[in-house]
Design an enzyme around this catalytic site. Structure first.
Site, short mmCIF file in Angstrom:
data_model
loop_
_atom_site.label_atom_id
_atom_site.label_comp_id
_atom_site.label_asym_id
_atom_site.label_seq_id
_atom_site.Cartn_x
_atom_site.Cartn_y
_atom_site.Cartn_z
N GLU A 27 0.75 -1.39 -0.04
CA GLU A 27 -0.05 -0.13 -0.12
C GLU A 27 0.90 1.17 -0.09
O GLU A 27 0.85 2.10 0.97
CB GLU A 27 -1.00 0.01 1.26
CG GLU A 27 -1.88 -1.18 1.35
CD GLU A 27 -3.01 -1.11 2.12
OE1 GLU A 27 -3.99 -1.69 2.26
OE2 GLU A 27 -2.70 -0.20 3.25
N GLU A 65 -5.73 -8.65 0.29
CA GLU A 65 -6.46 -7.99 1.27
C GLU A 65 -7.93 -7.72 0.96
O GLU A 65 -8.26 -6.90 0.29
CB GLU A 65 -5.85 -6.79 1.91
CG GLU A 65 -4.46 -7.20 2.57
CD GLU A 65 -3.82 -5.96 3.57
OE1 GLU A 65 -4.73 -5.32 3.98
OE2 GLU A 65 -2.68 -5.87 3.43
#
Length: 387
Positions: A95, A292
């Site tokens: 991320e 995720e």
């Protein structure tokens, strides 16, 4: 379980960043950890950076300093040399955009800066580091896979009104296409280029850095999806001292939204389908996986009956998202995997152990683990898949 993704912490493994000296205890810890995973015949995916840039590097400018790119590349090369034989697949960053948002836009994480221009510079430098690492990796491991883990929160407009559509388009330009275009196409959109020029946000760069970005070819992209962004046109136009993303849109609450009451995030499984179609239609159906997707719950022990947490809400969440993902795959989306966040209750950068995401409970007091009802559900799902 077929795959398991963990991260190495730069500042634990390395203690002299210029010389890239290895901490022996950390090396042995990670090596033993990796061996335990491999004993269970699970594919090991190791991520090199999960928000944790060493403090010593921050003191010298962090990711605003071009030298950090070279320090990171040294660290990556060292990891490949130490663990390359045992690790199946690698990821460069987790991320990166969320990292930038938390550190340089909204002030959630150290160094708690709120500056749009600096955030653009940091993100660009992260992408250069990613690209250089991928290009080096491919020279030594041409037959192994490397990826990057990207968080996507697609923006949806309040209405089909032109101003609302433009607000959603702007947010997607900054937080979706900026990432995906650099990673998968090696370019910026013309729209984004014009915006950066107009507001003096163009980062410092060298032409050879863009060459590195264009050359970097990951094997698949790993995407994290939790919730959408709901945006509308700015309610009030005012002159601001400095431009920020929220200068161009406002958030709003969709009247039909469903909320996870234990965490406050919107539950919108269709967003996973829309994301799949975006990759299919705009990025040549590039190979991807969900790295995720999950549901955080505060005070989850209140749902415990005897020794098991009855998290039916998590089972429902998983089922709904998998249903939309299956529709996308049936329509040709090149998605090959789904990983839940997370296997075991884990620690959060902002909330410590407050929100629990696992399908396995971690009892902080007794240091013991207990499978949750959702863990049993996942186990049964895996058995069905293998039949």
């Amino acid at each position: 379980m077929e795959t398991y993704r963990i991260s190495i912490q730069w500042s634990r493994l390395i203690y002299n960043f210029e010389k890239c000296s290895v901490n022996k205890d950390a090396y042995e810890f990670y090596l033993n950890y990796f061996k335990e995973i491999k004993k269970r015949k699970i594919k090991l995916i190791v991520n090199l950076h999960h928000f944790d840039t060493p403090y010593e590097i921050f003191k010298n400018g962090g990711w605003e300093n071009k030298n950090t790119i070279e320090l990171y590349l040294k660290y990556a090369k060292k990891c490949f040399g130490l663990f390359g034989d045992i690790v199946d697949e690698w990821a460069t960053f987790n991320e990166p955009s969320a990292n930038v948002e938390c550190q340089y836009l909204y002030g959630f994480h150290f160094p708690k800066v709120q500056d749009f221009k600096r955030s653009i510079q940091v993100y660009f430098n992260l992408m250069v580091a990613h690209s250089k690492t991928v290009n080096y990796f491919k020279t030594i491991y041409p037959n192994k896979k490397i990826t990057i883990i990207v968080s996507i929160n697609p923006a949806y407009p309040r209405s089909q009104n032109k101003a609302d559509l433009q607000a959603a388009e702007f947010r997607n330009m900054i937080f979706v296409y900026f990432q995906l275009n650099l990673i998968l196409k090696g370019t910026l959109t013309k729209q984004l280029e014009n915006f950066l020029k107009q507001y003096d946000l163009i980062p410092q760069y060298f032409l050879e850095e863009f060459e590195e970005i264009k050359k970097a070819k990951i094997d698949y992209i790993a995407l994290n999806y939790y919730q959408p962004s709901r945006v509308k046109a700015k309610e009030t136009k005012k002159i601001e001292e400095k431009i920020m993303p929220l200068s161009f849109y406002d958030y709003y609450e969709w009247p039909k939204r469903r909320i996870n009451p234990h965490r406050g995030w919107e539950i919108y499984p269709q967003g996973l389908y829309d994301l799949a179609m975006l990759i299919k239609n705009e990025y040549d159906n590039f190979a991807w996986m969900i790295s995720e997707n999950g549901m955080g719950v505060e005070n989850e022990e209140k749902f415990k009956i005897e020794v098991i947490i009855n998290d039916d809400y998590r089972i429902e969440f998983i089922e709904e998202h998998l249903q939309f993902l299956k529709i996308a795959i049936d329509q040709g989306s090149n998605c090959f995997g789904y990983s839940l966040w997370t296997f075991i209750d884990c620690w959060s950068w902002a909330n410590a152990f407050k929100n629990r995401y696992g399908i396995v409970e971690y009892d902080l007091e007794n240091k013991k683990t207990f499978i949750k009802k959702s863990g049993i559900y996942i186990s049964e799902l895996i058995k069905l898949k293998s039949q």
